[in-house]
Write a protein that holds these residues in place. Structure first.
Motif, PDB file in Angstrom:
ATOM      1  N   PRO A 188       0.518 -83.700 -18.570  1.00 53.07           N
ATOM      2  CA  PRO A 188      -0.588 -84.012 -17.659  1.00 53.07           C
ATOM      3  C   PRO A 188      -0.571 -83.209 -16.368  1.00 53.07           C
ATOM      4  CG  PRO A 188       1.041 -85.775 -17.664  1.00 53.07           C
ATOM      5  CD  PRO A 188       1.410 -84.853 -18.773  1.00 53.07           C
ATOM      6  N   ASP A 189       0.591 -82.750 -15.936  1.00 53.28           N
ATOM      7  CA  ASP A 189       0.686 -82.034 -14.659  1.00 53.28           C
ATOM      8  C   ASP A 189       0.898 -80.540 -14.848  1.00 53.28           C
ATOM      9  OD1 ASP A 189       0.496 -84.533 -13.380  1.00 53.28           O
ATOM     10  OD2 ASP A 189       2.653 -84.832 -13.534  1.00 53.28           O
ATOM     11  N   ALA A 190       0.458 -79.998 -15.986  1.00 52.89           N
ATOM     12  CA  ALA A 190       0.659 -78.582 -16.270  1.00 52.89           C
ATOM     13  C   ALA A 190      -0.227 -77.712 -15.391  1.00 52.89           C
ATOM     14  CB  ALA A 190       0.371 -78.294 -17.743  1.00 52.89           C
ATOM     15  N   ALA A 191       0.273 -76.516 -15.077  1.00 56.74           N
ATOM     16  CA  ALA A 191      -0.486 -75.551 -14.291  1.00 56.74           C
ATOM     17  C   ALA A 191      -1.644 -74.999 -15.116  1.00 56.74           C
ATOM     18  CB  ALA A 191       0.426 -74.406 -13.842  1.00 56.74           C
ATOM     19  N   GLY A 192      -2.718 -74.587 -14.441  1.00 54.23           N
ATOM     20  CA  GLY A 192      -3.864 -73.996 -15.100  1.00 54.23           C
ATOM     21  C   GLY A 192      -3.671 -72.508 -15.331  1.00 54.23           C
ATOM     22  N   GLY A 193      -4.250 -71.990 -16.412  1.00 53.31           N
ATOM     23  CA  GLY A 193      -4.053 -70.596 -16.774  1.00 53.31           C
ATOM     24  C   GLY A 193      -5.092 -69.667 -16.194  1.00 53.31           C
ATOM     25  N   GLY A 194      -4.839 -68.356 -16.361  1.00 54.32           N
ATOM     26  CA  GLY A 194      -5.813 -67.348 -15.973  1.00 54.32           C
ATOM     27  C   GLY A 194      -5.331 -66.404 -14.895  1.00 54.32           C
ATOM     28  N   GLU A 195      -5.898 -65.194 -14.913  1.00 55.10           N
ATOM     29  CA  GLU A 195      -5.545 -64.180 -13.915  1.00 55.10           C
ATOM     30  C   GLU A 195      -5.947 -64.606 -12.507  1.00 55.10           C
ATOM     31  OE1 GLU A 195      -6.268 -59.392 -13.133  1.00 55.10           O
ATOM     32  OE2 GLU A 195      -7.563 -60.477 -14.535  1.00 55.10           O
ATOM     33  N   ARG A 199      -3.137 -64.769  -9.695  1.00 57.57           N
ATOM     34  CA  ARG A 199      -3.135 -63.916  -8.500  1.00 57.57           C
ATOM     35  C   ARG A 199      -3.215 -64.748  -7.219  1.00 57.57           C
ATOM     36  NH1 ARG A 199      -3.309 -58.678  -8.928  1.00 57.57           N
ATOM     37  NH2 ARG A 199      -4.514 -58.299  -7.026  1.00 57.57           N
ATOM     38  N   ARG A 200      -3.885 -65.889  -7.295  1.00 59.69           N
ATOM     39  CA  ARG A 200      -3.894 -66.790  -6.136  1.00 59.69           C
ATOM     40  C   ARG A 200      -2.482 -67.288  -5.846  1.00 59.69           C
ATOM     41  NH1 ARG A 200      -3.443 -71.746  -4.638  1.00 59.69           N
ATOM     42  NH2 ARG A 200      -3.024 -72.497  -6.761  1.00 59.69           N
ATOM     43  N   ARG A 201      -1.793 -67.709  -6.890  1.00 60.20           N
ATOM     44  CA  ARG A 201      -0.427 -68.196  -6.712  1.00 60.20           C
ATOM     45  C   ARG A 201       0.501 -67.069  -6.269  1.00 60.20           C
ATOM     46  NH1 ARG A 201       1.323 -73.093  -9.978  1.00 60.20           N
ATOM     47  NH2 ARG A 201      -0.598 -74.235 -10.406  1.00 60.20           N
ATOM     48  N   LEU A 202       0.273 -65.875  -6.791  1.00 56.59           N
ATOM     49  CA  LEU A 202       1.093 -64.732  -6.375  1.00 56.59           C
ATOM     50  C   LEU A 202       0.946 -64.494  -4.872  1.00 56.59           C
ATOM     51  CD1 LEU A 202       1.441 -61.334  -8.218  1.00 56.59           C
ATOM     52  CD2 LEU A 202       1.016 -61.399  -5.773  1.00 56.59           C
ATOM     53  N   GLY A 203      -0.302 -64.503  -4.382  1.00 49.53           N
ATOM     54  CA  GLY A 203      -0.516 -64.296  -2.953  1.00 49.53           C
ATOM     55  C   GLY A 203       0.161 -65.353  -2.101  1.00 49.53           C
ATOM     56  N   ALA A 229       4.827 -68.621 -16.228  1.00 47.81           N
ATOM     57  CA  ALA A 229       3.791 -68.733 -17.266  1.00 47.81           C
ATOM     58  C   ALA A 229       2.772 -67.602 -17.140  1.00 47.81           C
ATOM     59  CB  ALA A 229       3.091 -70.082 -17.171  1.00 47.81           C
ATOM     60  N   TYR A 230       2.475 -67.203 -15.921  1.00 46.19           N
ATOM     61  CA  TYR A 230       1.499 -66.128 -15.701  1.00 46.19           C
ATOM     62  C   TYR A 230       2.082 -64.776 -16.103  1.00 46.19           C
ATOM     63  CZ  TYR A 230      -0.666 -69.976 -13.295  1.00 46.19           C
ATOM     64  OH  TYR A 230      -1.198 -71.214 -13.028  1.00 46.19           O
ATOM     65  N   LEU A 231       3.391 -64.637 -15.994  1.00 46.75           N
ATOM     66  CA  LEU A 231       4.049 -63.436 -16.503  1.00 46.75           C
ATOM     67  C   LEU A 231       4.098 -63.471 -18.029  1.00 46.75           C
ATOM     68  CD1 LEU A 231       7.016 -63.201 -13.983  1.00 46.75           C
ATOM     69  CD2 LEU A 231       5.087 -61.622 -14.141  1.00 46.75           C
ATOM     70  N   ARG A 232       4.364 -64.623 -18.597  1.00 46.96           N
ATOM     71  CA  ARG A 232       4.476 -64.739 -20.049  1.00 46.96           C
ATOM     72  C   ARG A 232       3.175 -64.345 -20.752  1.00 46.96           C
ATOM     73  NH1 ARG A 232       3.130 -65.535 -24.663  1.00 46.96           N
ATOM     74  NH2 ARG A 232       4.046 -66.954 -26.190  1.00 46.96           N
ATOM     75  N   PHE A 233       2.033 -64.732 -20.170  1.00 47.18           N
ATOM     76  CA  PHE A 233       0.741 -64.391 -20.763  1.00 47.18           C
ATOM     77  C   PHE A 233       0.130 -63.124 -20.161  1.00 47.18           C
ATOM     78  CE2 PHE A 233       1.089 -68.776 -22.126  1.00 47.18           C
ATOM     79  CZ  PHE A 233       0.536 -68.746 -23.400  1.00 47.18           C
TER      80      PHE A 233
END
Length: 441
Positions: A188-195, A199-203, A229-233
């Motif tokens: 239920p508390d998983a992070a949302g996917g997508g570039e 990139r928002r989280r990276l910043g 997860a963003y690196l994995r995908f």
């Protein structure tokens, strides 16, 4: 007019995407393509949800540049060649990868492209340094130990980041295909996917790098990037992340990205890392204990730091790296249970679960992999006292112990009997590898 197909796999982004950039530079028309393989659909509801979110975001980004994301379902090679034939493509580009699944796909595509006289090019982008570039000085196809690999990796020349295409022209008449429904996943508390989200989280993360050396093992502080997860995908470029971290002199964090590259080069030469022990004769002492395994999976071992990690995994589809070490070591080194069922459980739940890192780290902890000290132990209570000294992390994920104050939460079996009875929390599982002094009341 020259037409190219770009097969997206684990590079679901437009920034620093060498395959996409090359196609846009060398072809008049480009077909960005992703093929949903039904064989992979049931492996992890969490990862499937993240994938579908990432595909939706990628389609929106491509459409902003005049293009689109063409989606197909079926065998990736057959569907790719079908699309290539429909548009008259003369070029096919994709990111190179290292897993057995990816290598089979590449070999089959190579054969089909040769048959159809289509030029196939494989591009970097999944790692920072290409997995096959660095070779040990004494010979051999890959480094087996991290430290010498890290030294070679630090002095290696990194490729330049490629520019994001401003305009993408898709051939007329290509059916885009329906976007798969985004399911609920299991966490239920998983992070949302997508570039866009990546990139928002990276910043945000780049503004919090300074305390990383002191906080990356601190369980309650949660001072890690959560970008795995963003690196994995491939929603975030590992090279762009490493460059940005280096510009901020965050070498401790860059070193962790090197670990990721390390396991990719290991898997390139040892593709059975998820099923076979990397070190020969290191895999013959495990026992089967379905009941103990189930307690571990459910976060009901009676060892609070272990249960907290396992419950975080279910709730978020992610687990703090220090907790991953503790929970994996408890299963293998204390309960003596085979590392493969643990690996499979992580694969089911982890959004960032991939073959090189999940399998490589499990083997490292179990003593069957690339660890120069295969018999090392992680005492869970000492780990808890060191990295969660006030019990904040435990109480965050084990609500049965919220009433226990301070560090006492790590050893509830030492509490007075009347307090223990009111906790509704199980006693600790028995160790099968030693007398487990840390469990004695």
């Amino acid at each position: 007019m020259r037409t190219a197909v770009v097969l997206f796999t684990r590079d679901l982004r437009v920034h620093d995407n060498p395959a996409l950039a090359a196609a846009c530079a060398n072809a008049d028309r480009v077909v960005p393509l992703f093929v949903l393989d039904p064989k992979l659909a049931g492996l992890s509801p969490n990862r499937l949800r993240f994938l579908h979110q990432s595909l939706a975001d990628l389609r929106a980004t491509l459409r902003d540049r005049g293009g689109d994301l063409v989606l197909r379902t079926g065998d990736p090679v057959a569907e790719t060649m079908k699309v290539a034939g429909e548009v008259g493509a003369t070029m096919l580009g994709m990111a190179a990868d290292v897993t057995a699944y990816a290598r089979r796909r590449e070999r089959r595509l190579t054969a089909e492209c040769e048959r159809e006289r289509i030029s196939l090019r494989l591009f970097p982008g999944v790692t920072i340094v290409d997995p096959g570039v660095l070779r040990p000085g004494g010979g051999g196809p890959a480094y087996k130990v991290f430290s010498p690999y890290h030294r070679a990796w630090q002095s290696a020349t990194w490729r330049d980041e490629v520019a994001t295409p401003r305009r993408i022209t898709v051939p007329d008449g290509v059916a885009a295909g329906g976007m798969p429904a985004i399911g609920a996943g299991e966490s239920p508390d998983a992070a949302g996917g997508g570039e866009t989200e990546g990139r928002r989280r990276l910043g945000t993360w780049l503004n919090h790098l300074d305390p990383y050396p002191d906080l990356h093992d601190d369980l309650p502080a949660d001072g890690t990037s959560r970008l795995s997860a963003y690196l994995r995908f491939g929603c975030v470029s590992p090279l762009a992340l490493a460059n940005a971290a280096r510009q901020r002199n965050a070498e401790a964090y860059v070193r962790q990205l090197c670990w990721r590259d390390f396991y990719y080069q290991v898997v390139l030469t040892f593709p059975k890392i998820s099923t076979d022990a990397y070190r020969p004769n290191a895999d013959d002492t495990w026992r089967a204990d379905p009941e103990a395994l189930k307690h571990w999976q459910d976060g009901q071992t009676g060892v609070p730091i272990v249960d907290a990690g396992m419950r975080q995994l279910r709730a978020e589809g992610w687990m703090h790296n220090r907790a991953r070490l503790i929970t994996a070591a408890f299963l293998t080194k204390h309960l003596g249970v085979d590392w493969r069922p643990g690996l499979a459980w992580f694969f089911r739940w982890l959004i960032d679960g991939d073959v090189p890192n999940n399998s490589g780290n499990w083997q490292w902890v179990a003593g069957t992999g690339n660890d120069t000290r295969p018999y090392r132990r992680f005492n869970p209570i000492r780990q808890a006292q060191r990295f969660d000294p006030d019990g904040v992390y435990v109480r965050r994920y084990v609500p049965e112990l919220k009433s226990v104050e301070g560090a006492a939460v790590h050893q509830p079996w030492r509490l007075p009997a009347d307090i223990r009875r009111g906790l509704d929390y199980p006693g600790p599982l028995e160790s099968h590898r030693d007398e487990a002094v840390w469990l004695r009341p």
